[in-house]
Design a protein around this motif. Sequence first.
Motif, PDB file in Angstrom:
ATOM      1  N   ALA A 215       2.179  -3.552   3.670  1.00  0.00           N
ATOM      2  CA  ALA A 215       1.093  -2.861   4.349  1.00  0.00           C
ATOM      3  C   ALA A 215       0.958  -3.260   5.811  1.00  0.00           C
ATOM      4  CB  ALA A 215      -0.223  -3.113   3.615  1.00  0.00           C
TER       5      ALA A 215
ATOM      6  N   ARG B 153       0.840  -1.210   0.000  1.00  0.00           N
ATOM      7  CA  ARG B 153       0.000   0.000   0.000  1.00  0.00           C
ATOM      8  C   ARG B 153       0.867   1.248   0.000  1.00  0.00           C
ATOM      9  NH1 ARG B 153      -5.304  -0.120   3.765  1.00  0.00           N
ATOM     10  NH2 ARG B 153      -5.679   1.731   2.487  1.00  0.00           N
TER      11      ARG B 153
ATOM     12  N   VAL C  84       1.411   5.102   1.477  1.00  0.00           N
ATOM     13  CA  VAL C  84       1.167   5.936   2.653  1.00  0.00           C
ATOM     14  C   VAL C  84       1.548   7.363   2.304  1.00  0.00           C
ATOM     15  CG1 VAL C  84       1.848   6.417   5.046  1.00  0.00           C
ATOM     16  CG2 VAL C  84       1.559   4.053   4.285  1.00  0.00           C
TER      17      VAL C  84
ATOM     18  N   PHE D  14      -2.792   5.657   5.326  1.00  0.00           N
ATOM     19  CA  PHE D  14      -2.847   4.975   4.041  1.00  0.00           C
ATOM     20  C   PHE D  14      -3.548   5.848   3.007  1.00  0.00           C
ATOM     21  CE2 PHE D  14      -2.570   0.838   6.467  1.00  0.00           C
ATOM     22  CZ  PHE D  14      -1.340   0.471   5.933  1.00  0.00           C
ATOM     23  N   SER D  15      -3.064   5.797   1.780  1.00  0.00           N
ATOM     24  CA  SER D  15      -3.730   6.396   0.623  1.00  0.00           C
ATOM     25  C   SER D  15      -4.053   5.279  -0.360  1.00  0.00           C
ATOM     26  CB  SER D  15      -2.822   7.429  -0.056  1.00  0.00           C
ATOM     27  OG  SER D  15      -2.984   8.716   0.497  1.00  0.00           O
TER      28      SER D  15
ATOM     29  N   PRO E 283      -5.351  -1.668  -1.203  1.00  0.00           N
ATOM     30  CA  PRO E 283      -4.251  -2.631  -1.242  1.00  0.00           C
ATOM     31  C   PRO E 283      -3.948  -3.131  -2.646  1.00  0.00           C
ATOM     32  CG  PRO E 283      -6.251  -3.726  -0.549  1.00  0.00           C
ATOM     33  CD  PRO E 283      -6.600  -2.271  -0.695  1.00  0.00           C
TER      34      PRO E 283
ATOM     35  N   ALA F 229       1.087  -0.530   8.619  1.00  0.00           N
ATOM     36  CA  ALA F 229      -0.061  -0.340   9.509  1.00  0.00           C
ATOM     37  C   ALA F 229       0.401  -0.176  10.951  1.00  0.00           C
ATOM     38  CB  ALA F 229      -1.030  -1.515   9.380  1.00  0.00           C
TER      39      ALA F 229
ATOM     40  N   PRO G 234      -4.300  -3.507   7.452  1.00  0.00           N
ATOM     41  CA  PRO G 234      -3.419  -3.336   6.285  1.00  0.00           C
ATOM     42  C   PRO G 234      -4.175  -3.404   4.979  1.00  0.00           C
ATOM     43  CG  PRO G 234      -3.172  -5.522   7.194  1.00  0.00           C
ATOM     44  CD  PRO G 234      -4.081  -4.793   8.132  1.00  0.00           C
TER      45      PRO G 234
END
Length: 311
Positions: free
Chosen positions: A237, A169, A171, A255-256, A259, A241, A310
């Motif tokens: 992720a 992911r 961030v 997070f942006s 997944p 997290a 996550p």
Amino acid sequence: MAPSQQAKSFKSVRGLLTGLAAGLCLLGGLTEASAQAPAKRPPAAPQATPQAAPQAAPQAVPGFWDPRRRPERPDLSRLTVIRFLTETDYPPFNFTGADGNPAGFNVDFARALCEEIKVTCTVQMRRFETLVDALTSNRGDAIIASMAVSPQLRARVDFTDPYYRVPARFVSRKDAVMPEIRPEYLEGKKVGVIAGSAHEAYLKAMFTDAELRAYSSDDAMRAALRKGEVDFIFGDAISLAFWINGTDSADCCAFSGGPFVESRFFGEGIGIAVRKGNDVLRQALNWAMFRIWEKGRYTDLWLRYFSVSPF
């Protein structure tokens, strides 16, 4: 938490750990970036917006079992005990509890499987690099230690179905969160990533217009994001997290987008290893995993260990 040595290269893209949609959803529903260029000019990227105050939303819990593929109950009469092997220090998956006994997500999941199968269960902690040899020499029956399925390991052991995966992911800082990320949205954006990692390979293949900044360590990469030297970072992720929710992040980031789970880059998932040809145990574990998920016990276990999803 930083297990990422050569001895642990068979684990999922683990990085540091120092892991879907609300409720239970199927793996096939997770987002993957497309490698094909759009035929038309892509839509403008959504505006980054500051993250709002936390809302009372349900935790996202991964589900890796298809309800349409219910496994048949195998013959369990030949199973009287399952000797699980796990590793010594990989919290929150494996660690020594306050009472000196094995603890963690993997340990609790192993015990739940034994309860479902209705057999005695033992859990022995060993160094990660010794686990496969211990299994093949019959010092245990199954390895539950966040071990990633790989062609190299398949040559030595058999695996159950995956019981979790480690997605990748993005961030960003909290004042620049994007609800969705596509390759075209990151054109010209500076993205931090660990040099030589599967995450870097994925960005080079899929996010060709982003400006990549490679770092030698997670600490350096995350510090760059906190300081505003990069717009995003991209990595494991589960590790991210825990960082987001820990004190080291200083509550800077979130997070942006969703997944990414493309197996070609991020692996086949995390399974339980058994000795080659031990189909009785492998099928029993697959059946028990499905039952635990179906009953909601997997959800309860996941929420106990993962306060920030996550996924």
